[in-house]
Design a protein around this motif. Structure first.
Motif, PDB file in Angstrom:
ATOM      1  N   ILE A 125       8.238 -19.366   1.200  1.00  0.00           N
ATOM      2  CA  ILE A 125       6.913 -18.773   1.403  1.00  0.00           C
ATOM      3  C   ILE A 125       6.970 -17.260   1.250  1.00  0.00           C
ATOM      4  CG2 ILE A 125       5.052 -18.472   3.080  1.00  0.00           C
ATOM      5  CD1 ILE A 125       5.833 -21.185   4.263  1.00  0.00           C
ATOM      6  N   ALA A 126       8.050 -16.645   1.743  1.00  0.00           N
ATOM      7  CA  ALA A 126       8.154 -15.185   1.711  1.00  0.00           C
ATOM      8  C   ALA A 126       8.354 -14.643   0.302  1.00  0.00           C
ATOM      9  CB  ALA A 126       9.308 -14.730   2.604  1.00  0.00           C
ATOM     10  N   ILE A 133       3.525  -8.090  -3.126  1.00  0.00           N
ATOM     11  CA  ILE A 133       3.543  -6.751  -2.537  1.00  0.00           C
ATOM     12  C   ILE A 133       4.111  -5.746  -3.526  1.00  0.00           C
ATOM     13  CG2 ILE A 133       4.583  -5.322  -0.732  1.00  0.00           C
ATOM     14  CD1 ILE A 133       4.446  -7.736   1.119  1.00  0.00           C
ATOM     15  N   GLY A 134       5.201  -6.120  -4.199  1.00  0.00           N
ATOM     16  CA  GLY A 134       5.778  -5.244  -5.209  1.00  0.00           C
ATOM     17  C   GLY A 134       4.840  -5.019  -6.376  1.00  0.00           C
ATOM     18  N   ALA A 135       4.169  -6.088  -6.841  1.00  0.00           N
ATOM     19  CA  ALA A 135       3.222  -5.952  -7.943  1.00  0.00           C
ATOM     20  C   ALA A 135       2.036  -5.079  -7.549  1.00  0.00           C
ATOM     21  CB  ALA A 135       2.744  -7.336  -8.384  1.00  0.00           C
ATOM     22  N   SER A 136       1.559  -5.217  -6.325  1.00  0.00           N
ATOM     23  CA  SER A 136       0.443  -4.386  -5.861  1.00  0.00           C
ATOM     24  C   SER A 136       0.845  -2.919  -5.792  1.00  0.00           C
ATOM     25  CB  SER A 136      -0.013  -4.857  -4.473  1.00  0.00           C
ATOM     26  OG  SER A 136      -0.454  -6.201  -4.512  1.00  0.00           O
ATOM     27  N   LEU A 137       2.069  -2.658  -5.375  1.00  0.00           N
ATOM     28  CA  LEU A 137       2.558  -1.280  -5.336  1.00  0.00           C
ATOM     29  C   LEU A 137       2.578  -0.674  -6.740  1.00  0.00           C
ATOM     30  CD1 LEU A 137       3.642   0.714  -3.196  1.00  0.00           C
ATOM     31  CD2 LEU A 137       5.946  -0.039  -3.799  1.00  0.00           C
ATOM     32  N   VAL A 138       2.953  -1.482  -7.721  1.00  0.00           N
ATOM     33  CA  VAL A 138       2.940  -1.010  -9.113  1.00  0.00           C
ATOM     34  C   VAL A 138       1.524  -0.727  -9.581  1.00  0.00           C
ATOM     35  CG1 VAL A 138       3.387  -1.718 -11.499  1.00  0.00           C
ATOM     36  CG2 VAL A 138       5.091  -2.146  -9.740  1.00  0.00           C
ATOM     37  N   PHE A 188      11.872  -6.587  -4.750  1.00  0.00           N
ATOM     38  CA  PHE A 188      11.331  -6.981  -3.446  1.00  0.00           C
ATOM     39  C   PHE A 188      11.842  -8.345  -2.997  1.00  0.00           C
ATOM     40  CE2 PHE A 188       8.791  -3.321  -3.597  1.00  0.00           C
ATOM     41  CZ  PHE A 188       8.090  -3.178  -2.410  1.00  0.00           C
ATOM     42  N   GLN A 189      12.617  -9.027  -3.836  1.00  0.00           N
ATOM     43  CA  GLN A 189      13.259 -10.276  -3.423  1.00  0.00           C
ATOM     44  C   GLN A 189      14.583 -10.026  -2.716  1.00  0.00           C
ATOM     45  OE1 GLN A 189      11.448 -13.144  -3.907  1.00  0.00           O
ATOM     46  NE2 GLN A 189       9.999 -11.625  -4.694  1.00  0.00           N
ATOM     47  N   LEU A 190      15.000  -8.761  -2.630  1.00  0.00           N
ATOM     48  CA  LEU A 190      16.294  -8.444  -2.026  1.00  0.00           C
ATOM     49  C   LEU A 190      16.429  -8.965  -0.597  1.00  0.00           C
ATOM     50  CD1 LEU A 190      19.021  -7.002  -2.328  1.00  0.00           C
ATOM     51  CD2 LEU A 190      17.897  -4.886  -1.589  1.00  0.00           C
ATOM     52  N   PRO A 191      15.441  -8.768   0.289  1.00  0.00           N
ATOM     53  CA  PRO A 191      15.596  -9.334   1.638  1.00  0.00           C
ATOM     54  C   PRO A 191      15.706 -10.854   1.651  1.00  0.00           C
ATOM     55  CG  PRO A 191      13.854  -7.678   1.606  1.00  0.00           C
ATOM     56  CD  PRO A 191      14.207  -7.952   0.182  1.00  0.00           C
ATOM     57  N   VAL A 192      15.013 -11.521   0.730  1.00  0.00           N
ATOM     58  CA  VAL A 192      15.088 -12.987   0.672  1.00  0.00           C
ATOM     59  C   VAL A 192      16.482 -13.432   0.281  1.00  0.00           C
ATOM     60  CG1 VAL A 192      14.196 -15.044  -0.481  1.00  0.00           C
ATOM     61  CG2 VAL A 192      12.636 -13.203   0.147  1.00  0.00           C
TER      62      VAL A 192
END
Length: 286
Positions: A125-126, A133-138, A188-192
């Motif tokens: 889910i995350a 979130i990463g795409a929105s930041l871009v 942004f997948q790094l924490p996952v």
């Protein structure tokens, strides 16, 4: 491994032909979902492209130019057509990703224990949430900043200077914004990824702390490779990567504490179960 977990895995085991049939079913659902999303995005390709041009208009306004006069060109007859196909494929993959991820989960879930499925589902889910979130930041910040940086290089042509104007090609602009979205989405997948590795014991929080210096260097190297050759986008990708790395350390520590508590609880339960067997026999009455 408890007996109930072993029984659960044995009941879910299936012959090879059944696994192949299951794989075929999941592939059909994934490809079919992507194809439907692709057709939908291709039908609205021009509207989607206009939506992606909005950050360029913001950058034009920041540069003191008229945002209503933003112009993009294509220099080959088929260029904009293939650009729409690329855009439809990009949008189709984004829209169909939840379905594809669900099919992957349904295929591998029977081979997992109940506690492994419970641990894997939150990451499933995350992952799309972090990508968005990463795409929105871009979209809302970095694309306008990058385009503003490029617009500042224009020359008006006064005082003996040659007039130099930015007229991006539709294919190059789409490639730029797609590259940025994929770069930030993957970062942004790094924490996952680190959390999953910590969950299965392949990585520890102390190992992440020990490699922090190398991680900072690698973050800037990766940012230089994945982003356009301008300092704004490179620094803009490297800094979130470093922040996400620190978040990964915190997440790994939380997972380790949770695993330690679960292990302590399991040992306590095992101790209570073994206690009656280890207790000395009662004295016989004289």
């Amino acid at each position: 491994m408890s007996a109930s977990d072993k029984d659960e895995v044995e009941q879910s085991s299936a012959p090879l032909i059944e696994h192949l049939m299951e794989l075929r079913t999941r592939l059909i659902w994934s490809i079919g979902g992507f194809f439907v999303a692709f057709l939908f995005c291709f039908f609205f390709a021009k509207a989607l492209f206009n939506f992606l041009v909005v950050p360029f208009k913001w950058a034009t306004s920041w540069a003191g130019l008229d945002p209503t006069k933003v112009e993009l060109i294509y220099t080959a007859p088929q260029e904009f057509f293939f650009t729409q196909i690329k855009l439809a494929m990009f949008g189709g993959m984004v829209i169909a990703f939840p379905l594809i991820a669900t099919q992957i989960y349904k295929f591998i879930a029977p081979g997992l224990y109940r506690n492994e499925r419970a641990a894997f589902l939150p990451f499933l889910i995350a992952s799309p949430i972090l990508f968005l979130i990463g795409a929105s930041l871009v979209y809302f910040f970095f694309t306008p900043m990058v385009m503003w940086f490029f617009l500042t290089m224009q020359q008006s042509g006064g005082d003996g200077e040659v007039q130099i104007s930015l007229l991006p090609k539709v294919s190059e602009y789409l490639s730029l914004i797609m590259t940025l979205i994929f770069s930030f989405g993957l970062v942004f997948q790094l924490p996952v990824v680190t959390s999953l590795m910590a969950r299965v014991g392949m990585l520890s929080s102390q190992a992440l702390v020990d490699k922090r210096k190398w991680a900072i260097v690698i973050a800037f190297v990766v940012a230089a490779v994945l982003t356009p050759p301008d300092p704004l986008s490179q620094i803009g990708l490297a800094i979130p990567t470093i922040i996400l790395y620190e978040i990964s350390i915190i997440t790994a520590r939380m997972i380790e504490r949770s695993k330690a508590k679960e292990e302590s609880a399991r040992k306590a339960e095992d101790g209570e179960e073994e206690k009656p067997e280890d207790s000395p026999p009662a004295d016989n009455p004289a």
